[in-house]
Design a protein around this motif. Structure first.
Motif, PDB file in Angstrom:
ATOM      1  N   PRO A 155      48.447  27.225  33.626  1.00  0.00           N
ATOM      2  CA  PRO A 155      48.074  27.620  34.988  1.00  0.00           C
ATOM      3  C   PRO A 155      47.233  28.898  34.992  1.00  0.00           C
ATOM      4  CG  PRO A 155      50.385  27.004  34.903  1.00  0.00           C
ATOM      5  CD  PRO A 155      49.913  27.042  33.486  1.00  0.00           C
ATOM      6  N   GLY A 156      46.139  28.874  35.759  1.00  0.00           N
ATOM      7  CA  GLY A 156      45.294  30.053  35.881  1.00  0.00           C
ATOM      8  C   GLY A 156      44.260  30.225  34.801  1.00  0.00           C
ATOM      9  N   SER A 157      44.160  29.282  33.846  1.00  0.00           N
ATOM     10  CA  SER A 157      43.175  29.413  32.769  1.00  0.00           C
ATOM     11  C   SER A 157      41.929  28.602  33.095  1.00  0.00           C
ATOM     12  CB  SER A 157      43.765  28.954  31.435  1.00  0.00           C
ATOM     13  OG  SER A 157      44.007  27.559  31.451  1.00  0.00           O
ATOM     14  N   THR A 158      40.810  28.985  32.518  1.00  0.00           N
ATOM     15  CA  THR A 158      39.537  28.292  32.714  1.00  0.00           C
ATOM     16  C   THR A 158      38.915  27.995  31.351  1.00  0.00           C
ATOM     17  OG1 THR A 158      38.108  30.260  32.717  1.00  0.00           O
ATOM     18  CG2 THR A 158      39.180  29.671  34.798  1.00  0.00           C
TER      19      THR A 158
ATOM     20  N   ARG B 194      32.873  34.263  28.213  1.00  0.00           N
ATOM     21  CA  ARG B 194      34.135  34.728  28.774  1.00  0.00           C
ATOM     22  C   ARG B 194      34.959  33.557  29.314  1.00  0.00           C
ATOM     23  NH1 ARG B 194      34.044  40.373  30.700  1.00  0.00           N
ATOM     24  NH2 ARG B 194      32.152  41.363  29.895  1.00  0.00           N
ATOM     25  N   ARG B 195      36.241  33.763  29.353  1.00  0.00           N
ATOM     26  CA  ARG B 195      37.121  32.809  30.000  1.00  0.00           C
ATOM     27  C   ARG B 195      38.378  33.534  30.482  1.00  0.00           C
ATOM     28  NH1 ARG B 195      40.479  29.004  25.845  1.00  0.00           N
ATOM     29  NH2 ARG B 195      41.281  28.358  27.884  1.00  0.00           N
ATOM     30  N   TYR B 196      38.925  33.036  31.584  1.00  0.00           N
ATOM     31  CA  TYR B 196      40.223  33.527  32.049  1.00  0.00           C
ATOM     32  C   TYR B 196      41.322  32.799  31.281  1.00  0.00           C
ATOM     33  CZ  TYR B 196      37.979  35.730  36.116  1.00  0.00           C
ATOM     34  OH  TYR B 196      37.208  36.508  36.927  1.00  0.00           O
ATOM     35  N   LEU B 197      42.209  33.556  30.664  1.00  0.00           N
ATOM     36  CA  LEU B 197      43.394  32.971  30.044  1.00  0.00           C
ATOM     37  C   LEU B 197      44.549  32.913  31.041  1.00  0.00           C
ATOM     38  CD1 LEU B 197      43.404  34.594  26.485  1.00  0.00           C
ATOM     39  CD2 LEU B 197      42.469  32.388  27.188  1.00  0.00           C
TER      40      LEU B 197
ATOM     41  N   MET C 256      45.637  30.822  24.933  1.00  0.00           N
ATOM     42  CA  MET C 256      46.429  30.725  26.158  1.00  0.00           C
ATOM     43  C   MET C 256      47.215  32.015  26.355  1.00  0.00           C
ATOM     44  SD  MET C 256      49.255  27.869  24.911  1.00  0.00           S
ATOM     45  CE  MET C 256      48.018  26.789  24.189  1.00  0.00           C
ATOM     46  N   ALA C 257      47.525  32.289  27.626  1.00  0.00           N
ATOM     47  CA  ALA C 257      48.276  33.494  27.958  1.00  0.00           C
ATOM     48  C   ALA C 257      49.103  33.236  29.207  1.00  0.00           C
ATOM     49  CB  ALA C 257      47.335  34.684  28.180  1.00  0.00           C
ATOM     50  N   ALA C 258      50.227  33.949  29.314  1.00  0.00           N
ATOM     51  CA  ALA C 258      51.078  33.922  30.502  1.00  0.00           C
ATOM     52  C   ALA C 258      51.414  35.365  30.851  1.00  0.00           C
ATOM     53  CB  ALA C 258      52.345  33.111  30.252  1.00  0.00           C
ATOM     54  N   LEU C 259      51.249  35.722  32.123  1.00  0.00           N
ATOM     55  CA  LEU C 259      51.334  37.107  32.555  1.00  0.00           C
ATOM     56  C   LEU C 259      52.512  37.307  33.503  1.00  0.00           C
ATOM     57  CD1 LEU C 259      49.770  39.841  32.428  1.00  0.00           C
ATOM     58  CD2 LEU C 259      48.470  39.044  34.409  1.00  0.00           C
TER      59      LEU C 259
ATOM     60  N   LYS D   4      29.319  23.634  43.933  1.00  0.00           N
ATOM     61  CA  LYS D   4      29.960  22.747  42.973  1.00  0.00           C
ATOM     62  C   LYS D   4      30.762  23.494  41.918  1.00  0.00           C
ATOM     63  CE  LYS D   4      26.540  19.032  43.387  1.00  0.00           C
ATOM     64  NZ  LYS D   4      25.598  18.152  42.667  1.00  0.00           N
ATOM     65  N   SER D   5      30.736  24.809  41.973  1.00  0.00           N
ATOM     66  CA  SER D   5      31.492  25.590  41.002  1.00  0.00           C
ATOM     67  C   SER D   5      32.981  25.343  41.188  1.00  0.00           C
ATOM     68  CB  SER D   5      31.186  27.076  41.179  1.00  0.00           C
ATOM     69  OG  SER D   5      31.990  27.855  40.325  1.00  0.00           O
ATOM     70  N   LYS D   6      33.707  25.221  40.066  1.00  0.00           N
ATOM     71  CA  LYS D   6      35.130  24.928  40.121  1.00  0.00           C
ATOM     72  C   LYS D   6      35.989  26.070  39.590  1.00  0.00           C
ATOM     73  CE  LYS D   6      34.625  19.909  39.814  1.00  0.00           C
ATOM     74  NZ  LYS D   6      35.055  18.672  39.133  1.00  0.00           N
ATOM     75  N   TYR D   7      35.342  27.167  39.165  1.00  0.00           N
ATOM     76  CA  TYR D   7      36.089  28.243  38.532  1.00  0.00           C
ATOM     77  C   TYR D   7      35.704  29.587  39.137  1.00  0.00           C
ATOM     78  CZ  TYR D   7      36.386  24.404  35.261  1.00  0.00           C
ATOM     79  OH  TYR D   7      36.562  23.178  34.710  1.00  0.00           O
ATOM     80  N   PRO D   8      36.631  30.542  39.130  1.00  0.00           N
ATOM     81  CA  PRO D   8      36.302  31.875  39.646  1.00  0.00           C
ATOM     82  C   PRO D   8      35.265  32.549  38.757  1.00  0.00           C
ATOM     83  CG  PRO D   8      38.459  31.871  38.585  1.00  0.00           C
ATOM     84  CD  PRO D   8      38.025  30.449  38.656  1.00  0.00           C
ATOM     85  N   PRO D   9      34.343  33.297  39.339  1.00  0.00           N
ATOM     86  CA  PRO D   9      33.274  33.910  38.549  1.00  0.00           C
ATOM     87  C   PRO D   9      33.730  35.207  37.888  1.00  0.00           C
ATOM     88  CG  PRO D   9      32.976  34.438  40.855  1.00  0.00           C
ATOM     89  CD  PRO D   9      34.183  33.542  40.775  1.00  0.00           C
ATOM     90  N   PHE D  10      32.825  35.778  37.124  1.00  0.00           N
ATOM     91  CA  PHE D  10      33.001  37.121  36.575  1.00  0.00           C
ATOM     92  C   PHE D  10      31.971  38.039  37.229  1.00  0.00           C
ATOM     93  CE2 PHE D  10      34.695  34.364  33.257  1.00  0.00           C
ATOM     94  CZ  PHE D  10      35.895  34.990  32.959  1.00  0.00           C
ATOM     95  N   PRO D  11      32.322  39.282  37.554  1.00  0.00           N
ATOM     96  CA  PRO D  11      33.653  39.887  37.444  1.00  0.00           C
ATOM     97  C   PRO D  11      34.646  39.246  38.412  1.00  0.00           C
ATOM     98  CG  PRO D  11      32.196  41.318  38.670  1.00  0.00           C
ATOM     99  CD  PRO D  11      31.332  40.212  38.141  1.00  0.00           C
TER     100      PRO D  11
END
Length: 841
Positions: free
Chosen positions: A414-417, A423-426, A469-472, A695-702
């Motif tokens: 959950p929460g990963s991209t 870059r990627r969100y873990l 992978m990461a869990a916070l 059409k973007s499916k993921y949160p951007p950076f920053p």
């Protein structure tokens, strides 16, 4: 020199358009942004026939692949469907029929490319994450998941003998996978050999393709060139330059392998003489091209552009150039074949081994391997046919049956991209975000950023494990990586045992009285983390062997058990651990569609007790894409159709139920915007999301600013004042019941104490009084009485009586007075029986 190119056939709406020829060359399939697949007849004499239209998809079609008996297609929603090719059963018995035969893959990310193995037993699918799925076409089970790319995978291609699979990523890296072993392995990495493209932009994606003899791999490169790579030594044998002035996006080899066609964003289709390394023909189109394909049986090209148009280029190589003989003979042979023969080619069941010489196998590679290439189950059936009479026929007969492989469940964190550039969100929660930044082949950088900087300070560290992978949680962050991912990144494959040793889980504590609270464990060989979770009371790891391993925050191992090997994801909060599993069966509709079913297990973090188990419902034809806990402790899931549900009354297992609390897609439609929502967290009253435009499916950076969507239960008539008030009341009741039930479960008082409980109950009663007022105004007295029975506080009941009197509903007022006397006069609320209250009403 006149080019024989047909007028554009506008097959689809404007947008990216995929295409693929049938193996017999008699038809060409197209797929477009209108979610349609259309099948056109290719021969000149049959082009006026009406195209076959397939409407199975619901999103933009990005990829097509055709074998002798199937068409396989993938779309932007991640759905991959299969269609059976056959003869029409209508009056025209010689016609082509294409019928849906099932769902091959249900991914959460766009399916960018598809490649079918030569034995037609398997299909490789590239999606916008860093993995490649190998699916069995016998039972649609996931045989393998190939990991190693550090970003979106945009291309896959089986070699003609299926011994190797080539794949490319948006970061420009090309990988070669050996498919002959039971467990496919990466044997060659060519970093940055292709150009770097933008993930998610279909027009910017490129494809790599094998030559018909399987000896050469063509790769679009920087400087608008094409690099040819020799098989086995994997060195560049040639560089084709000078034909394009912009990005080359697609390649196609001629049947003889002497020519290579390329399509580019410079609106040009170019034909190269491979041996001479020069351009022999080119065609300038008015719009950017998407794909180009060569008819496998003739001197014919087809290409598509961004307006949804398809073009057919007949007689590509002119006879006067002296090169056309192989193509002209092939085309003439195709024309003289009867239609019965042409249609029978669709069902060509010749054993792959019998066609080995036609497929251009390497002389040093034995024929037996080709029969079993990429199919780990073939060896088990080698003795199915016994040559008991000495006739010798059994020596070359391929097995007719293959053992059904176990389906590999697709896990997610959950929460990963996936990788978005480098870059990627873990992890992405209300605590903060964990971002992995690619540096080089030896390490990444991990950045942890918190929302509440008064509690924790942001920090970063060098990641030599290259965590995937990461869990916070508020107390710390749990990381994990798998041995396969590390092994695949070795340019020269090391010993398997050495690679397996580096599958690790690691915990970093944020604050502790102890000087050293961090810990790391290596997992046993062949056991890899599939999903992880952590909270203030421990950590959980689910592995590829089905093991659930539970740890304390200090790293003590306190529980291990084996779960069914169907775990999809897990998440933790305080002393609760929620595990979601794929159910053991699927529901199959008449059209061959598969509907995923899920189960859940809610247990304590010490593993000693289970609070609730059961089915976890999702919207039909959707899948779970996010799992979490609300701030009040509600387990929550969100499916790919945008419906958010919470598990209510889990503290009383016989009363536990999943309640839908928000339809985010409906909300987007009501806003009149094309936007998506990336789930982050949920409270009793709001769904916290990152809004993704277009059409973007993921949160951007920053990291973006988060939006708050009000919880809105999907009740009936919510466009009316009554419906809106009812939705608000039910949402409020969920909140209060959750707070009360969780407090009772852990043996504490209601959050904020008795005064807070009275305040929340008063808030519910105010909503009920508003509904009673609306019911009285419309003379719905029975409804008003029903609502009054839900009131919690005595002074609120007095207000209901006053409303009835004021609105001149005397009969209702009398009943409310009698009900009040029974409910509040001599008993507390908890001591009043349902029978007494019903009698008064």
């Amino acid at each position: 020199m006149t080019q024989s190119i047909t007028s554009p056939r506008y097959a689809h709406a404007e947008g990216y358009t995929a295409l693929a020829f049938g193996k017999n060359g008699q038809f060409v399939c197209t797929g477009g942004s209108d979610s349609l697949i259309r099948v056109f007849y290719a021969p000149k004499s049959e082009r006026d026939q009406e195209a076959i239209t397939l409407e199975q998809h619901s999103d933009n079609i990005l990829s097509l692949a055709v074998s002798r008996g199937k068409v396989i297609s993938g779309d932007e929603e991640g759905m991959v469907f299969s269609f059976d090719l056959g003869q029409s059963s209508g009056s025209d018995s010689d016609g082509l029929s294409v019928e849906p035969s099932g769902t091959v893959l249900r991914s959460t990310l766009p399916a960018r490319d598809i490649s079918i193995s030569s034995n037609e037993r398997q299909v490789a699918i590239a999606t916008d994450d860093e993995s490649i799925r190998i699916i069995s076409l016998l039972d649609m089970a996931v045989l393998h998941t190939l990991v190693g790319h550090r970003g979106s995978v945009n291309s896959v291609a089986y070699s003609p003998d299926s011994k190797y699979l080539a794949s490319s990523g948006c970061d420009g890296t090309v990988r070669i996978w050996d498919m002959r072993e039971g467990d496919p392995a990466c044997v060659q990495i060519m970093p940055k050999i292709a150009y770097v493209c933008e993930p998610g932009n279909s027009m910017d994606q490129y494809k790599v393709r094998w030559s018909p003899d399987g000896r050469t791999l063509a790769i679009p490169c920087t400087n608008h060139s094409i690099k040819l790579i020799e098989r086995n030594n994997w060195d560049a044998s040639a560089l084709l330059t000078g034909g394009h002035t912009s990005t080359i996006c697609h390649l196609a080899w001629s049947p003889s392998g002497k020519y290579l066609a390329s399509a580019g964003l410079d609106c040009q289709a170019v034909v190269w003489d491979v041996a001479a390394r020069k351009v022999v023909l080119s065609y300038a189109n008015a719009n950017a091209l998407c794909q180009v394909e060569w008819n496998p049986q003739g001197n014919m090209l087809a290409f598509s552009d961004c307006t949804g148009a398809m073009y057919i280029w007949d007689d590509v190589i002119p006879i006067e150039q002296g090169h056309a003989a192989p193509f002209e003979r092939a085309l003439a042979d195709a024309v003289t074949l009867s239609k019965d023969k042409l249609m029978s080619d669709l069902f060509d069941d010749t054993a792959p081994a019998d066609r080995a010489s036609e497929d251009g196998m390497d002389e040093d590679e034995d024929e037996g391997d080709f029969l079993d290439a990429g199919d780990p189950t073939a060896d088990a059936m080698d003795d199915f046919v016994v040559d008991d009479d000495g006739a010798g026929y059994a020596e070359r007969q391929a097995p007719r049956w293959t053992a059904v492989a176990a389906s590999e469940v697709q896990c997610f964190q959950p929460g990963s991209t996936p990788w978005l550039g480098n870059r990627r969100y873990l992890a992405f929660t209300m605590v903060g975000s964990v971002v992995s930044i690619a540096q080089d082949e030896s390490h990444n950088t991990i950045e942890i950023e918190f929302y509440d900087k008064s509690v924790h300070r942001d920090f970063h560290f060098s990641d030599s494990f290259r965590f995937s992978m990461a869990a916070l949680s508020d107390s710390g962050c749990l990381f994990a990586t798998t041995s396969k991912e590390l092994a695949n990144d070795q340019s020269l494959r090391g010993a398997a045992a050495e690679a397996d040793e580096v599958s690790v889980v690691s915990y970093k504590a944020f604050a502790s009285w102890s000087a050293n609270s961090d810990w790391t464990f290596k997992l046993p060989p062949k056991e890899n983390p599939r999903c992880i979770a952590t909270s203030s009371q421990g950590a959980a790891v689910v592995t590829s062997l089905g093991n659930l391993r539970l740890f304390t925050c200090g790293g003590a191992q306190r529980h291990i058990e084996t779960l069914p090997n169907r775990v999809v994801t897990c998440v933790a909060r305080d002393d609760l651990l929620l595990i979601v599993l794929e159910a053991p069966g699927t529901i199959r509709s008449s059209g061959g569609m598969k509907q995923l079913e899920y189960e859940y297990v809610l247990m304590n973090m010490d593993g000693q007790s289970r609070l609730a188990t059961g089915s976890c419902p999702v919207t039909p034809t959707s899948e779970i894409v996010w799992v979490g806990f609300s701030e009040e402790g509600h387990p929550a899931v969100c499916d790919s159709k945008g419906l958010l549900r919470v598990l209510h009354k889990y503290w009383a297992p016989t009363h536990a139920s999943w309640v839908p609390v928000l339809d985010s897609r409906k909300l987007s439609r009501d806003r009149g915007k094309r936007e998506g929502f990336w789930p982050v967290a949920i409270s009793a009253r709001q769904f916290i999301v990152a809004t993704c435009q277009g059409k973007s499916k993921y949160p951007p950076f920053p990291k973006p600013i988060l939006d708050e969507l009000d919880v809105d239960l999907p009740l009936l008539s919510t466009d009316t004042q009554v419906g809106q008030q009812e939705a608000k009341y039910l949402a409020s009741r969920l909140f209060v019941e959750q707070q009360r039930g969780e407090a009772e479960r852990i043996g504490s008082e209601y959050p904020g104490g008795a005064s807070a409980l009275a305040r929340d109950e008063l808030g519910q009663d105010k909503l009920l009084l508003r509904l009673i007022q609306l019911a009285c105004k419309s003379d719905k007295t029975q409804r008003a009485l029903d609502l009054a029975m839900l009131i919690a506080l005595e002074k609120s009941f007095d207000a209901a009586v006053k409303i009835a009197v004021f609105l001149k509903q005397s009969s209702l007022a009398e009943r409310l007075v009698r009900l009040r006397e029974i409910k509040f006069a001599s008993h507390s609320e908890d001591e009043i029986s349902d029978e007494e209250t019903s009698e008064a009403a």
